[in-house]
Design an enzyme around this catalytic site. Sequence first.
Site, short mmCIF file in Angstrom:
data_model
loop_
_atom_site.label_atom_id
_atom_site.label_comp_id
_atom_site.label_asym_id
_atom_site.label_seq_id
_atom_site.Cartn_x
_atom_site.Cartn_y
_atom_site.Cartn_z
N HIS A 1 54.74 5.63 -104.74
CA HIS A 1 54.09 6.94 -104.54
C HIS A 1 54.79 7.93 -105.48
CE1 HIS A 1 51.92 10.07 -102.63
NE2 HIS A 1 52.42 10.07 -101.41
N HIS B 1 45.74 3.08 -109.51
CA HIS B 1 45.63 4.04 -108.41
C HIS B 1 44.68 3.47 -107.37
CE1 HIS B 1 45.14 7.82 -106.27
NE2 HIS B 1 46.25 8.20 -106.89
N ASP C 1 51.70 10.07 -112.73
CA ASP C 1 53.13 9.88 -112.95
C ASP C 1 53.47 9.36 -114.34
OD1 ASP C 1 54.05 10.68 -110.42
OD2 ASP C 1 53.31 8.82 -109.57
N1 CMC Z 1 50.50 -2.98 -113.20
C1 CMC Z 1 49.96 -4.21 -113.24
N2 CMC Z 1 49.02 -4.66 -112.40
C2 CMC Z 1 48.60 -3.81 -111.46
C3 CMC Z 1 49.09 -2.51 -111.35
C4 CMC Z 1 50.08 -2.09 -112.26
N3 CMC Z 1 50.60 -0.86 -112.23
N4 CMC Z 1 48.49 -1.87 -110.32
C5 CMC Z 1 47.64 -2.76 -109.79
N5 CMC Z 1 47.71 -3.94 -110.49
C6 CMC Z 1 46.89 -5.13 -110.27
C7 CMC Z 1 47.35 -5.91 -109.04
O1 CMC Z 1 48.32 -6.87 -109.36
C8 CMC Z 1 46.05 -6.49 -108.58
O2 CMC Z 1 45.76 -7.59 -109.41
P1 CMC Z 1 45.11 -8.93 -108.78
O3 CMC Z 1 43.75 -8.50 -108.28
O4 CMC Z 1 45.07 -9.89 -109.90
O5 CMC Z 1 46.03 -9.34 -107.65
C9 CMC Z 1 45.02 -5.42 -108.86
O6 CMC Z 1 45.57 -4.69 -109.98
C10 CMC Z 1 44.76 -4.47 -107.71
O7 CMC Z 1 46.02 -3.93 -107.27
P2 CMC Z 1 46.34 -3.46 -105.81
O8 CMC Z 1 47.80 -3.62 -105.56
O9 CMC Z 1 45.40 -4.13 -104.85
O10 CMC Z 1 45.96 -1.94 -105.87
P3 CMC Z 1 46.36 -0.83 -104.82
O11 CMC Z 1 45.23 0.11 -104.74
O12 CMC Z 1 46.85 -1.43 -103.54
O13 CMC Z 1 47.63 -0.15 -105.50
C11 CMC Z 1 49.07 1.32 -106.64
C12 CMC Z 1 47.66 1.12 -106.05
C13 CMC Z 1 49.15 2.75 -107.20
C14 CMC Z 1 50.13 1.17 -105.54
C15 CMC Z 1 49.29 0.29 -107.76
O14 CMC Z 1 48.33 0.45 -108.77
C16 CMC Z 1 50.70 0.34 -108.33
O15 CMC Z 1 51.61 -0.30 -107.79
N6 CMC Z 1 50.93 1.11 -109.46
C17 CMC Z 1 52.23 1.27 -110.01
C18 CMC Z 1 52.99 2.35 -109.23
C19 CMC Z 1 52.48 3.74 -109.55
O16 CMC Z 1 52.26 4.11 -110.69
N7 CMC Z 1 52.30 4.55 -108.49
C20 CMC Z 1 51.86 5.92 -108.60
C21 CMC Z 1 50.52 6.13 -107.98
S1 CMC Z 1 49.79 7.72 -108.40
C22 CMC Z 1 50.78 8.94 -107.69
C23 CMC Z 1 51.14 8.78 -106.28
O17 CMC Z 1 50.40 8.22 -105.44
O18 CMC Z 1 52.20 9.28 -105.93
#
Ligand code: CMC
Length: 436
Positions: free
Chosen positions: A268, A307, A363
């Site tokens: 987050h 996201h 971010d």
């Molecule tokens: N790098 C590589 N692969 C990713 C990433 C990433 N940053 N984010 C998602 N994926 C892949 C994930 O591995 C999955 O692939 P597969 O379908 O093959 O298993 C697919 O994309 C869907 O991911 P998810 O985990 O189901 O997506 P989510 O909606 O649960 O997660 C998230 C959202 C923001 C937690 C995630 O994208 C992430 O971990 N990003 C990196 C951390 C980050 O930048 N966070 C800041 C978010 S914005 C500001 C805030 O909220 O504070």
Amino acid sequence: MPTDSLTVIDNRTGASYELPIADGAIRAADLRQVKVDGDDFGLMSYDPAFLNTASARSAITYIDGDRGILRYRGYPIDQLAEESTYLEVAYLLIHGELPTIAELRTWSDVITHHTFVHESMKRLMEAFRYDAHPMGMLISSVAALSTFYPEASDVDNAETRMLQAHRLIAKVPTIAAWAYRHNRGVPYVYPENDLGFTGNFLSMMFRMAEPRYSAHPVLERALEVLFILHADHEQNCSANAMRAIGSSRVDPYSALAGAAAALYGPLHGGANEEVLKMLAEIGDVRHVPDYVDRVKAGDFRLMGFGHRVYKNYDPRAKLIKQTADAVFEVTGRNPLLDIALELEKIALEDEYFVSRKLYPNVDFYSGIIYQALGLPVAMFPVMFAIPRTAGWLAQWLEGSVDSEQKIARPRQVYVGAAERAYAAIGDRRAIEVTSG
Ligand code: CMC
């Protein structure tokens, strides 16, 4: 004739149910009538991480993740970032309308009036270890504020609620700046009432021996824009924490400390800290392709990408990128920017990221700006928490008067043991436990 309802047929019994649809949603509680027999509890919906559950009806922030749209109270984020100050936006979030000239003057006076904290808060903060993480200091200090304002527990009183909102918007920057000063081992700087919100914050952060600190106007405006972009983001992890904790009718300081704790996590608000660590680890533009390959192999995630809601370019990331250009004109270019730009370029063309709709989020560039402003990475989530305070409070205030809200209490799908006979200590079998 089409009707706004959903017909559900329970194949276990053949019974059919008609569930009303309002605002694109059915009420999960309506599923409870779906029963196998009279003893059945009724059907639940299972939604870990709230992927498809609306927990509130809200009039604060609108996001269309597919189209990359973000609006506060109906106003597009780019117009607010271009035209407004952070305090105007905070007023908008809390009160629902942009302030008139007179309203803004009163609001600014009220917030300024509350920027000081009790001297005991200072002593409390001085007790932290010299290298305490500033976010840990902020979370604990905000929780401690509730002990100075016991009347804040009267959350059913509208005037009391608003007074705490004023105090929190005003005092969080003071605590944030003091956490930074604490890490640096330099004296805490008191607020200056004749400075604006961001100017005063920069003064509390950076003033040394000079009698008066004047921030560079471009940097002050850049911070204003960053604060506007971070002010709210509807039902994200920390807003959900604020509402859930607040739903127990606890005081807003305790609830906001919980929301800040949720923000601290690397998925987050801690992500901007992780982005900077990642860019430093990559170290050189030439290493970017290798790094992207390792992300695709599943070794780790690309921080600052992806996201839950945006499946398009995060509109805040676009505006932050523009702000970065203005800041670098003053501070000089952050060498990490080149690595970030290359990373973004490669990722946006790569099938792995394109097919998963992974775009830079808020971010990705904010940390590079904070670093150019001279802030250590540990301060980045704190910089997020300062403006988000207004958003958390808007969410809390809205939830507090929503007659449909009750104490947040999800259901579970129990998957543990069925009832079994108690085992005396001599009859128990050892299990393997992880040593910690
Ligand atoms: N790098 C590589 N692969 C990713 C990433 C990433 N940053 N984010 C998602 N994926 C892949 C994930 O591995 C999955 O692939 P597969 O379908 O093959 O298993 C697919 O994309 C869907 O991911 P998810 O985990 O189901 O997506 P989510 O909606 O649960 O997660 C998230 C959202 C923001 C937690 C995630 O994208 C992430 O971990 N990003 C990196 C951390 C980050 O930048 N966070 C800041 C978010 S914005 C500001 C805030 O909220 O504070």
